[in-house]
Enzyme design. Structure first.
Site, PDB file in Angstrom:
ATOM      1  N   HIS A  41       0.837  -1.209   0.000  1.00  0.00           N
ATOM      2  CA  HIS A  41       0.000   0.000   0.000  1.00  0.00           C
ATOM      3  C   HIS A  41       0.864   1.249   0.000  1.00  0.00           C
ATOM      4  O   HIS A  41       1.642   1.476   0.927  1.00  0.00           O
ATOM      5  CB  HIS A  41      -0.906   0.021   1.228  1.00  0.00           C
ATOM      6  CG  HIS A  41      -1.947   1.084   1.198  1.00  0.00           C
ATOM      7  ND1 HIS A  41      -3.197   0.893   0.654  1.00  0.00           N
ATOM      8  CD2 HIS A  41      -1.934   2.367   1.621  1.00  0.00           C
ATOM      9  CE1 HIS A  41      -3.902   2.000   0.767  1.00  0.00           C
ATOM     10  NE2 HIS A  41      -3.146   2.924   1.341  1.00  0.00           N
ATOM     11  N   ASP A  64       0.347   5.539  -1.054  1.00  0.00           N
ATOM     12  CA  ASP A  64      -0.633   6.560  -1.418  1.00  0.00           C
ATOM     13  C   ASP A  64      -0.058   7.677  -2.293  1.00  0.00           C
ATOM     14  O   ASP A  64      -0.627   8.773  -2.345  1.00  0.00           O
ATOM     15  CB  ASP A  64      -1.235   7.184  -0.155  1.00  0.00           C
ATOM     16  CG  ASP A  64      -2.371   6.349   0.403  1.00  0.00           C
ATOM     17  OD1 ASP A  64      -3.347   6.128  -0.335  1.00  0.00           O
ATOM     18  OD2 ASP A  64      -2.291   5.914   1.563  1.00  0.00           O
ATOM     19  N   GLU A  99      -9.029   1.543  -2.143  1.00  0.00           N
ATOM     20  CA  GLU A  99      -9.072   1.598  -0.680  1.00  0.00           C
ATOM     21  C   GLU A  99     -10.448   2.038  -0.198  1.00  0.00           C
ATOM     22  O   GLU A  99     -10.697   3.205   0.031  1.00  0.00           O
ATOM     23  CB  GLU A  99      -7.989   2.541  -0.143  1.00  0.00           C
ATOM     24  CG  GLU A  99      -7.832   2.453   1.358  1.00  0.00           C
ATOM     25  CD  GLU A  99      -6.691   3.291   1.887  1.00  0.00           C
ATOM     26  OE1 GLU A  99      -6.299   3.076   3.045  1.00  0.00           O
ATOM     27  OE2 GLU A  99      -6.193   4.163   1.140  1.00  0.00           O
ATOM     28  N   HIS A 125     -13.011   1.969   4.285  1.00  0.00           N
ATOM     29  CA  HIS A 125     -11.938   2.854   4.714  1.00  0.00           C
ATOM     30  C   HIS A 125     -12.260   3.248   6.158  1.00  0.00           C
ATOM     31  O   HIS A 125     -12.558   2.377   6.976  1.00  0.00           O
ATOM     32  CB  HIS A 125     -11.777   4.049   3.763  1.00  0.00           C
ATOM     33  CG  HIS A 125     -10.553   4.854   4.056  1.00  0.00           C
ATOM     34  ND1 HIS A 125     -10.589   6.193   4.394  1.00  0.00           N
ATOM     35  CD2 HIS A 125      -9.243   4.502   4.104  1.00  0.00           C
ATOM     36  CE1 HIS A 125      -9.353   6.628   4.629  1.00  0.00           C
ATOM     37  NE2 HIS A 125      -8.521   5.630   4.457  1.00  0.00           N
ATOM     38  N   HIS A 167      -8.443  -1.779   7.613  1.00  0.00           N
ATOM     39  CA  HIS A 167      -9.475  -0.778   7.904  1.00  0.00           C
ATOM     40  C   HIS A 167     -10.800  -1.374   8.355  1.00  0.00           C
ATOM     41  O   HIS A 167     -11.693  -0.628   8.756  1.00  0.00           O
ATOM     42  CB  HIS A 167      -9.740   0.146   6.704  1.00  0.00           C
ATOM     43  CG  HIS A 167      -8.755   1.238   6.530  1.00  0.00           C
ATOM     44  ND1 HIS A 167      -8.725   2.352   7.327  1.00  0.00           N
ATOM     45  CD2 HIS A 167      -7.740   1.393   5.626  1.00  0.00           C
ATOM     46  CE1 HIS A 167      -7.741   3.152   6.932  1.00  0.00           C
ATOM     47  NE2 HIS A 167      -7.116   2.587   5.923  1.00  0.00           N
ATOM     48  N   HIS A 189      -2.262  -3.066   4.748  1.00  0.00           N
ATOM     49  CA  HIS A 189      -1.442  -2.197   5.600  1.00  0.00           C
ATOM     50  C   HIS A 189      -2.052  -2.145   7.000  1.00  0.00           C
ATOM     51  O   HIS A 189      -2.851  -1.289   7.320  1.00  0.00           O
ATOM     52  CB  HIS A 189      -1.275  -0.799   5.003  1.00  0.00           C
ATOM     53  CG  HIS A 189      -2.547  -0.043   4.737  1.00  0.00           C
ATOM     54  ND1 HIS A 189      -3.584  -0.538   3.977  1.00  0.00           N
ATOM     55  CD2 HIS A 189      -2.949   1.204   5.119  1.00  0.00           C
ATOM     56  CE1 HIS A 189      -4.558   0.352   3.907  1.00  0.00           C
ATOM     57  NE2 HIS A 189      -4.208   1.411   4.598  1.00  0.00           N
ATOM     58  N   ASP A 233       2.411   2.075   3.867  1.00  0.00           N
ATOM     59  CA  ASP A 233       1.507   3.232   3.861  1.00  0.00           C
ATOM     60  C   ASP A 233       2.278   4.531   3.646  1.00  0.00           C
ATOM     61  O   ASP A 233       1.906   5.587   4.166  1.00  0.00           O
ATOM     62  CB  ASP A 233       0.669   3.306   5.140  1.00  0.00           C
ATOM     63  CG  ASP A 233      -0.628   4.108   4.948  1.00  0.00           C
ATOM     64  OD1 ASP A 233      -0.941   4.475   3.798  1.00  0.00           O
ATOM     65  OD2 ASP A 233      -1.320   4.376   5.936  1.00  0.00           O
TER      66      ASP A 233
END
Length: 342
Positions: free
Chosen positions: A11, A13, A111, A138, A179, A200, A282
């Site tokens: 993961h 971003d 996500e 999420h 999550h 993650h 992350d």
């Protein structure tokens, strides 16, 4: 694989960070970017051979399907912009081919189930565009699944949520349980017939944070065949840091180090088994990281810490990439039948 610690990270971003800070522009990804955790030189220095790029959009986005498609487009454009360094990949075979060609295998992960607008046709379309996993939630509940940090109004998965999981497995899209609330994790494992991932997350036993994975769930990964990919986010890694944040983040926060991360990795290995762990840093999805894991170039620091603790080459390579490659291979037969739209 050429790197001694060939990381396939679960993961990152960078796509959302590029949207927010660079207007979705791609200039400069091939040079050092001090303001970002991720760029091509850092990825090379960190031994990253494969990356799941998150096509994240916020849960409160007024048009999440459209925004998700824009993020998918951004990743496709990024790969096209830097073809000597990146290669789009969906399957175990495509990942290995990218690595053999000296490029970083670029996979996509959505996500949050809000990204499909409660429409299985959108789910299937994302798969055709190369999205390899979807995180069921999420930070907020979806209409059909409880989030770790949501209201948890459903008690886990609803019947619609089970339908989503079944359809994801039918088309070979990985079910990502990061999550999600523990009840959602357990309900999903009750119906899953293919390996799941946590893209993650860290462990409740080391840091009792809602975003982390309890031991009973970790223990079920061996039977499921799935992988928990340990993250580096301080509040998920250190109880002292999480307490400091919850108290208002006054003054300087407690030091979080690579040793704290390694504690989670070792606990996950102990409970889930060496074949069921991976890494999901992350990066560019959190404003703060442990200083010795400050960007994607720092994966070798974690490898060195684990070697110091007695880890051998086989377990290190399984953690870095071997286990997630096994999960991809186990689900490739269905996903490979989806046509990639470029």
């Amino acid at each position: 694989m050429t790197s001694p610690f060939p990381v396939i990270d679960g993961h990152n971003d960078l796509p959302w960070e590029r949207r927010e800070s660079h207007g979705s522009g791609l200039d400069g990804i091939d040079t050092e970017q001090d303001s970002l955790h991720t760029d091509l030189p850092k990825l090379r220095a960190g031994g990253v051979v494969g990356q799941f790029w998150s096509v994240f959009v916020p849960a409160d986005d007024p048009d999440p399907v459209r925004t998700t498609l824009q993020q998918v487009d951004l990743v496709h454009r990024m790969v096209d912009r830097y073809p000597d360094d990146l290669a789009l990949a969906r399957t175990d075979g495509e990942v290995r081919a990218a690595i053999d060609s000296g490029r970083i295998a670029s996979l996509l992960g959505a996500e949050g189930g809000h990204s499909i607008g409660d429409d299985l046709a959108v789910l299937r379309t994302l798969a055709r565009l190369g999205v390899r996993y979807m995180t069921l939630t999420h930070n907020d509940d979806t209409p059909w699944a409880d989030s770790a940090t949501g209201a948890r109004a459903h008690g886990g998965l609803t019947d619609r949520g089970r339908e989503v999981v079944v359809e994801m497995e039918r088309i070979g899209m990985l079910v990502d349980l990061s999550h999600t609330a523990p009840a959602t994790m357990r309900d999903t494992l009750d119906v899953a017939t293919r390996p799941v991932v946590f893209s993650h997350s860290s462990t409740v036993a080391i840091d009792d944070h809602p975003r982390n994975v309890p031991d009973d769930v970790l223990g079920r990964l061996a039977d499921n065949g799935g992988v928990v990919m340990l993250t580096f986010v301080p509040k998920f890694v250190s109880r002292a840091w999480a307490d400091w944040e919850e108290a208002g983040s006054e003054g300087e926060g407690p030091l979080v180090t690579v040793s704290d991360v390694a504690d989670h990795v070792e606990h996950a290995r102990e409970v889930a088994g060496a074949a069921h762990i991976g890494l999901g840093g992350d990066y560019d999805g959190t404003p703060v990281l442990p200083p010795d894991l400050r960007d994607v170039s720092r994966y070798p620091v974690l490898a060195a810490e684990l070697e110091r603790r007695g880890w051998g080459a086989a377990d290190l390579e399984a953690l870095a990439s071997g286990n997630v490659l096994r999960v991809l291979e186990a689900t490739d037969d269905r996903f490979a039948r989806t046509a990639l739209v470029r």
